[in-house]
Design an enzyme around this catalytic site. Sequence first.
Site, mmCIF file in Angstrom:
data_model
loop_
_atom_site.group_PDB
_atom_site.id
_atom_site.type_symbol
_atom_site.label_atom_id
_atom_site.label_comp_id
_atom_site.label_asym_id
_atom_site.label_seq_id
_atom_site.Cartn_x
_atom_site.Cartn_y
_atom_site.Cartn_z
ATOM 1 N N HIS A 165 0.622 -0.924 0.023
ATOM 2 C CA HIS A 165 -0.453 -0.024 0.199
ATOM 3 C C HIS A 165 0.553 1.039 -0.124
ATOM 4 C CE1 HIS A 165 -3.369 2.790 0.448
ATOM 5 N NE2 HIS A 165 -3.304 3.166 1.441
ATOM 6 N N ASP A 190 -2.969 9.196 3.853
ATOM 7 C CA ASP A 190 -3.380 7.048 3.115
ATOM 8 C C ASP A 190 -4.598 7.999 2.604
ATOM 9 O OD1 ASP A 190 -4.239 4.952 2.999
ATOM 10 O OD2 ASP A 190 -4.928 5.098 5.390
ATOM 11 N N CYS A 200 -4.160 3.606 -5.268
ATOM 12 C CA CYS A 200 -3.758 4.139 -3.960
ATOM 13 C C CYS A 200 -2.012 4.960 -4.251
ATOM 14 C CB CYS A 200 -3.181 3.313 -2.753
ATOM 15 S SG CYS A 200 -1.770 1.948 -3.068
#
EC number: 3.4.22.39
Length: 209
Positions: free
Chosen positions: A55, A72, A123
């Site tokens: 991630h 994030d 992401c």
Amino acid sequence: MSGSSERELASIVRDLGCGPTFWAPTTQRFPGFLAGDKLACAIVNTAGRETGGVHWLAFGWNPRSRTCYMFDPFGFSDRRLKQIYSFEYEAMLRRSAVASSPDRCLSLEQSTQTVQGPDSAACGLFCCMFLHAFVHWPDRPMDGNPTMNLLTGVPNGMLQSPQVLPTLRRNQEELYRFLARHSPYFRSHRAAIEHATAFDKMKQLRVSQ
């Protein structure tokens, strides 16, 4: 392939005008911002390079306000980042504080809302978008700027709720449109990148296993 490679992210970030301030995409071993008097940013993976990555998160250092920003796309809390990804960044912040601030103090501002769908593999691309905002509006990169205003955040606790999926899908569509406008690299590789980072990519992978 799912998600974004280091090479892709570095190419897109350069297109977005972040090159002079950008550390190459790195891993959880990122040492921190050690040249404290300069604007700097990085995209950091929560896992080691040998794992293939898990991630992506984005970090930005604003020396004027001595603020470190952590973005994030899921908006997870520190506890959840540690629980899900075994990722901790306190040591990185300590090294940054020692190198960057005469009194060894800095402020941390982190995203708390979700902009990415739960099965999306985009992401890294969302991190690129955030860094564009950071470089152009370093005092307000999280919101209140033309780039991040394109996205609609939802409470992290609703990440798995079907109610917010249309909003999160629109965010990914806005992300692709933004990159198509600003990144020649993205335009040249759009089909492959969108396939690898699709809104339902993780669901596709689960079905194929």
